[in-house]
Enzyme design. Structure first.
Site, mmCIF file in Angstrom:
data_model
loop_
_atom_site.group_PDB
_atom_site.id
_atom_site.type_symbol
_atom_site.label_atom_id
_atom_site.label_comp_id
_atom_site.label_asym_id
_atom_site.label_seq_id
_atom_site.Cartn_x
_atom_site.Cartn_y
_atom_site.Cartn_z
ATOM 1 N N ASP A 103 0.857 -1.185 0.000
ATOM 2 C CA ASP A 103 0.000 0.000 0.000
ATOM 3 C C ASP A 103 0.889 1.229 0.000
ATOM 4 O O ASP A 103 2.069 1.162 0.364
ATOM 5 C CB ASP A 103 -0.918 0.008 1.221
ATOM 6 C CG ASP A 103 -1.914 1.163 1.187
ATOM 7 O OD1 ASP A 103 -2.796 1.129 0.304
ATOM 8 O OD2 ASP A 103 -1.790 2.091 1.989
ATOM 9 N N SER A 104 0.317 2.343 -0.397
ATOM 10 C CA SER A 104 1.070 3.593 -0.404
ATOM 11 C C SER A 104 1.383 4.080 1.008
ATOM 12 O O SER A 104 2.276 4.905 1.197
ATOM 13 C CB SER A 104 0.288 4.676 -1.159
ATOM 14 O OG SER A 104 -0.971 4.885 -0.554
ATOM 15 N N TYR B 217 -0.435 8.506 -2.818
ATOM 16 C CA TYR B 217 -0.385 8.249 -4.257
ATOM 17 C C TYR B 217 -1.554 8.924 -4.970
ATOM 18 O O TYR B 217 -1.495 9.156 -6.171
ATOM 19 C CB TYR B 217 -0.474 6.744 -4.528
ATOM 20 C CG TYR B 217 0.794 5.967 -4.315
ATOM 21 C CD1 TYR B 217 1.880 6.482 -3.595
ATOM 22 C CD2 TYR B 217 0.926 4.681 -4.833
ATOM 23 C CE1 TYR B 217 3.030 5.742 -3.395
ATOM 24 C CE2 TYR B 217 2.075 3.931 -4.638
ATOM 25 C CZ TYR B 217 3.124 4.459 -3.918
ATOM 26 O OH TYR B 217 4.259 3.720 -3.723
ATOM 27 N N GLY B 218 -2.618 9.196 -4.241
ATOM 28 C CA GLY B 218 -3.846 9.696 -4.851
ATOM 29 C C GLY B 218 -3.730 11.040 -5.528
ATOM 30 O O GLY B 218 -4.609 11.425 -6.302
ATOM 31 N N CYS C 164 -3.742 -0.964 -2.443
ATOM 32 C CA CYS C 164 -3.926 0.468 -2.707
ATOM 33 C C CYS C 164 -4.801 0.608 -3.943
ATOM 34 O O CYS C 164 -4.468 0.098 -5.015
ATOM 35 C CB CYS C 164 -2.560 1.130 -2.944
ATOM 36 S SG CYS C 164 -2.627 2.844 -3.487
ATOM 37 N N ASN C 165 -5.932 1.277 -3.793
ATOM 38 C CA ASN C 165 -6.843 1.448 -4.921
ATOM 39 C C ASN C 165 -6.211 2.240 -6.052
ATOM 40 O O ASN C 165 -6.396 1.936 -7.227
ATOM 41 C CB ASN C 165 -8.134 2.128 -4.455
ATOM 42 C CG ASN C 165 -9.085 1.180 -3.775
ATOM 43 O OD1 ASN C 165 -9.955 0.592 -4.397
ATOM 44 N ND2 ASN C 165 -8.922 1.023 -2.471
ATOM 45 N N GLU D 145 -6.709 8.897 9.477
ATOM 46 C CA GLU D 145 -5.382 8.742 10.069
ATOM 47 C C GLU D 145 -5.262 9.470 11.406
ATOM 48 O O GLU D 145 -4.511 9.039 12.286
ATOM 49 C CB GLU D 145 -4.314 9.225 9.089
ATOM 50 C CG GLU D 145 -4.195 8.328 7.868
ATOM 51 C CD GLU D 145 -2.922 8.542 7.085
ATOM 52 O OE1 GLU D 145 -2.156 9.473 7.413
ATOM 53 O OE2 GLU D 145 -2.682 7.764 6.135
ATOM 54 N N CYS E 129 -11.059 3.243 -1.213
ATOM 55 C CA CYS E 129 -9.791 3.614 -0.579
ATOM 56 C C CYS E 129 -9.713 2.784 0.688
ATOM 57 O O CYS E 129 -10.703 2.682 1.428
ATOM 58 C CB CYS E 129 -9.745 5.104 -0.252
ATOM 59 S SG CYS E 129 -8.294 5.599 0.716
ATOM 60 N N THR E 130 -8.557 2.202 0.936
ATOM 61 C CA THR E 130 -8.469 1.261 2.060
ATOM 62 C C THR E 130 -8.496 1.937 3.422
ATOM 63 O O THR E 130 -8.560 1.258 4.454
ATOM 64 C CB THR E 130 -7.203 0.387 1.928
ATOM 65 O OG1 THR E 130 -6.071 1.213 1.647
ATOM 66 C CG2 THR E 130 -7.381 -0.631 0.816
ATOM 67 N N HIS E 131 -8.476 3.266 3.449
ATOM 68 C CA HIS E 131 -8.701 3.975 4.713
ATOM 69 C C HIS E 131 -10.182 3.939 5.121
ATOM 70 O O HIS E 131 -10.512 3.965 6.305
ATOM 71 C CB HIS E 131 -8.298 5.446 4.594
ATOM 72 C CG HIS E 131 -6.832 5.702 4.691
ATOM 73 N ND1 HIS E 131 -5.955 5.385 3.692
ATOM 74 C CD2 HIS E 131 -6.089 6.263 5.680
ATOM 75 C CE1 HIS E 131 -4.736 5.751 4.047
ATOM 76 N NE2 HIS E 131 -4.788 6.271 5.258
#
Length: 246
Positions: free
Chosen positions: A7-8, A39-40, A70-71, A150, A179-181
């Protein structure tokens, strides 16, 4: 069997949580490119370059499978990654679409895709969804959600952010958390949008691994290691909290 998860930053830990619960692998190696997150906001060429660097990192570990958690990297770099290794490379976008395709939703259901600007600009979720018959799709870039997750911020600030992003959205059947968040605010998003269904990248990956590779739970406890391109102690601290590790 050893899997690498990339992931980023720290968001991919939500995917790791689902994989750990499924207990498919003897070992999970997680790498977060925390020195170059997010990365987005990057261009396609940069995202591909960074993703190939991550693949190179994993060559030190002889992994059997590579999961791009990471999407944004899944949207722009998956094909390049697949062309540069002989092991299976799996992205979260294809798994999310598969999960929706296997759901009980009809093709007229209203689908909302949330993600970073880069993921939404790629239009990859919508393209794949249209290929499998869905047409009522809204894609919304929600970059404010990432720092809120975060920082662990919810309540009124998150509510105001959702009002800002979702003011013109109504009658949602399912939200793809692109998004994995976002699984960390999954309940808040669903509640705000009238208890709509959600597609979680981690759970979708587990579903794909079961369907495509016939993976089953093992009896041995999974070993897990964490690496980062910057501040690995910070990543490990987040991992301990999010994954509820001892």
């Amino acid at each position: 069997m050893r899997v690498g998860v990339f992931d980023s930053g720290v968001g991919g830990l939500t995917v790791v949580k689902s994989i750990l619960k499924a207990n498919f692998f003897e070992e999970i190696i997680y790498y977060g490119d925390t020195a170059r997150v997010p990365y987005g906001t990057k261009d396609k060429t940069t995202i591909i370059s960074y993703s190939l660097d991550a693949l190179e990192f994993f060559k030190n570990f002889e992994i059997d499978m590579f999961i791009v958690a990471c999407n944004t990297a899944s949207a722009y770099a998956l094909e390049e990654l697949q062309n540069n290794t002989d092991i299976p490379v799996i992205g979260v976008i294809e798994s999310g679409v598969l999960a929706l395709e296997q759901s009980d939703l009809d093709d007229k259901s209203h689908i909302v895709v949330l993600g970073t600007r880069a993921t939404i600009d790629s239009d990859l979720y919508a393209k794949h969804l249209r290929k499998v018959g869905f047409s009522n799709i809204d894609s919304i870039a929600t970059p404010l959600f990432v720092p809120l997750v975060e920082e662990g911020i919810k309540g009124s600030i998150l509510d105001e952010s959702m009002k800002f992003y979702f003011s013109e959205i109504s009658k949602v059947d399912v939200v793809i958390l692109g998004c994995t968040h976002f699984p960390l605010i999954e309940e808040e998003i669903s509640l705000f949008l009238n208890n709509c269904k959600t597609i979680h990248s981690g759970d979708a990956i587990v579903n794909l691994l079961q369907k495509r590779y016939n993976l089953k739970a093992i009896t041995k406890k999974t070993k897990i290691s964490f690496f980062a391109s910057s501040n690995p102690d910070g990543l490990k601290k987040v991992a301990k909290k999010w994954l509820e590790l001892e």
